[in-house]
Design a protein around this motif. Structure first.
Motif, mmCIF file in Angstrom:
data_model
loop_
_atom_site.group_PDB
_atom_site.id
_atom_site.type_symbol
_atom_site.label_atom_id
_atom_site.label_comp_id
_atom_site.label_asym_id
_atom_site.label_seq_id
_atom_site.Cartn_x
_atom_site.Cartn_y
_atom_site.Cartn_z
ATOM 1 N N LEU A 14 17.481 -46.983 -24.534
ATOM 2 C CA LEU A 14 18.589 -46.701 -23.632
ATOM 3 C C LEU A 14 19.922 -46.791 -24.367
ATOM 4 N N GLY A 15 20.074 -47.833 -25.168
ATOM 5 C CA GLY A 15 21.308 -47.982 -25.938
ATOM 6 C C GLY A 15 21.509 -46.860 -26.936
ATOM 7 N N GLY A 16 20.431 -46.430 -27.563
ATOM 8 C CA GLY A 16 20.530 -45.328 -28.528
ATOM 9 C C GLY A 16 20.953 -44.033 -27.870
ATOM 10 N N PHE A 17 20.450 -43.800 -26.670
ATOM 11 C CA PHE A 17 20.831 -42.591 -25.952
ATOM 12 C C PHE A 17 22.322 -42.587 -25.618
ATOM 13 N N PHE A 18 22.815 -43.681 -25.064
ATOM 14 C CA PHE A 18 24.231 -43.732 -24.678
ATOM 15 C C PHE A 18 25.155 -43.754 -25.898
ATOM 16 N N LYS A 19 24.704 -44.347 -26.988
ATOM 17 C CA LYS A 19 25.487 -44.328 -28.226
ATOM 18 C C LYS A 19 25.635 -42.890 -28.717
ATOM 19 N N ASN A 20 24.525 -42.158 -28.711
ATOM 20 C CA ASN A 20 24.556 -40.760 -29.131
ATOM 21 C C ASN A 20 25.443 -39.938 -28.205
ATOM 22 N N LEU A 21 25.344 -40.198 -26.907
ATOM 23 C CA LEU A 21 26.143 -39.469 -25.923
ATOM 24 C C LEU A 21 27.638 -39.692 -26.153
ATOM 25 N N CYS A 22 28.022 -40.931 -26.350
ATOM 26 C CA CYS A 22 29.443 -41.256 -26.480
ATOM 27 C C CYS A 22 30.033 -40.804 -27.818
ATOM 28 N N GLU A 23 29.234 -40.802 -28.858
ATOM 29 C CA GLU A 23 29.751 -40.469 -30.184
ATOM 30 C C GLU A 23 29.735 -38.972 -30.467
ATOM 31 N N ASN A 24 28.843 -38.220 -29.827
ATOM 32 C CA ASN A 24 28.640 -36.826 -30.228
ATOM 33 C C ASN A 24 28.866 -35.787 -29.138
ATOM 34 N N TYR A 25 29.343 -36.194 -27.981
ATOM 35 C CA TYR A 25 29.447 -35.229 -26.888
ATOM 36 C C TYR A 25 30.463 -34.117 -27.171
ATOM 37 N N LYS A 26 31.450 -34.385 -28.020
ATOM 38 C CA LYS A 26 32.453 -33.352 -28.306
ATOM 39 C C LYS A 26 31.899 -32.220 -29.163
ATOM 40 N N ASN A 27 30.810 -32.483 -29.858
ATOM 41 C CA ASN A 27 30.265 -31.491 -30.781
ATOM 42 C C ASN A 27 28.924 -30.918 -30.340
ATOM 43 N N ASP A 28 28.506 -31.232 -29.133
ATOM 44 C CA ASP A 28 27.196 -30.778 -28.660
ATOM 45 C C ASP A 28 27.331 -30.328 -27.208
#
Length: 200
Positions: A14-28
């Motif tokens: 769960l933490g990995g998913f939200f970390k990815n979401l918050c860090e990469n949403y501008k580029n995906d």
């Protein structure tokens, strides 16, 4: 997350998913859609007693995991309790579903852990009638895992189930796509415990 047993793997996922979401949403594009359009509601550690006792059972000897009403009477599951929704751990789950279902809740995902002496994941699914679980089938490989200390690799397995679990309750009551991801995240190798790592 951590509905039962004492595994840290569901929280890592769960933490990995939200970390990815918050860090990469501008580029995906997909992450950007999720970040801007989707409301996530997290209900963590539903059964603290089971978590701390490293068991699936609460202090009353009941497993909250199988204490929901759909298929309750016909289920052969042990430790399911005297009746559906009889345990204090199930009440927050169904209350949350009822509260947010009017906001177009479309997907329910439950994270569980078995802590057995092997690795792998079973994904218990119950799709709604309209989508037939297509979204769930497309994401299954995201839950594959590879052991950090070896070349062992575990693919995820789909299992249709009629157990009285929250997944089935969500699918039947609110027509949501729903799945339960069950990790078996430890195995014994040369008298040592190796931890599995997830591909988020």
């Amino acid at each position: 997350a951590n509905h039962c047993a004492s595994s840290y793997i569901p929280l890592r996922a769960l933490g990995g998913f939200f970390k990815n979401l918050c860090e990469n949403y501008k580029n995906d594009a997909i992450l950007n859609f999720l970040h801007s359009k989707v409301k996530f509601v997290v209900l963590p550690v539903v059964s603290p007693e089971a978590l701390f006792s490293k068991s699936k059972l609460n202090s009353g000897g009941v497993s909250p995991f199988v204490n929901y009403d759909h298929f309750f009477e016909m289920s052969p599951a042990e430790n399911k309790g005297d009746g559906a929704f009889s345990e204090p751990e199930t009440i927050p789950v169904i209350s949350l579903m009822e509260m947010i279902s009017g906001e177009k809740c479309v997907f329910y995902c439950d994270f569980e852990s078995e802590n057995m002496n092997r690795i792998g994941k079973k994904i218990y699914i119950k799709s709604n009638d309209m989508t037939q679980g297509n979204e769930i089938y497309r994401m299954v490989s995201k839950f594959d895992s590879r052991l950090s200390l070896s070349d062992a690799y575990a693919s995820s397995e789909f299992v249709e189930t009629n157990a009285p679990i929250a997944t089935n309750y969500a699918a039947y009551m609110y027509s949501m796509n729903a799945c339960t991801v069950v990790w078996s995240d430890r195995f014994i190798s040369q008298n040592s415990v190796a931890e599995s790592t997830l591909k988020y």
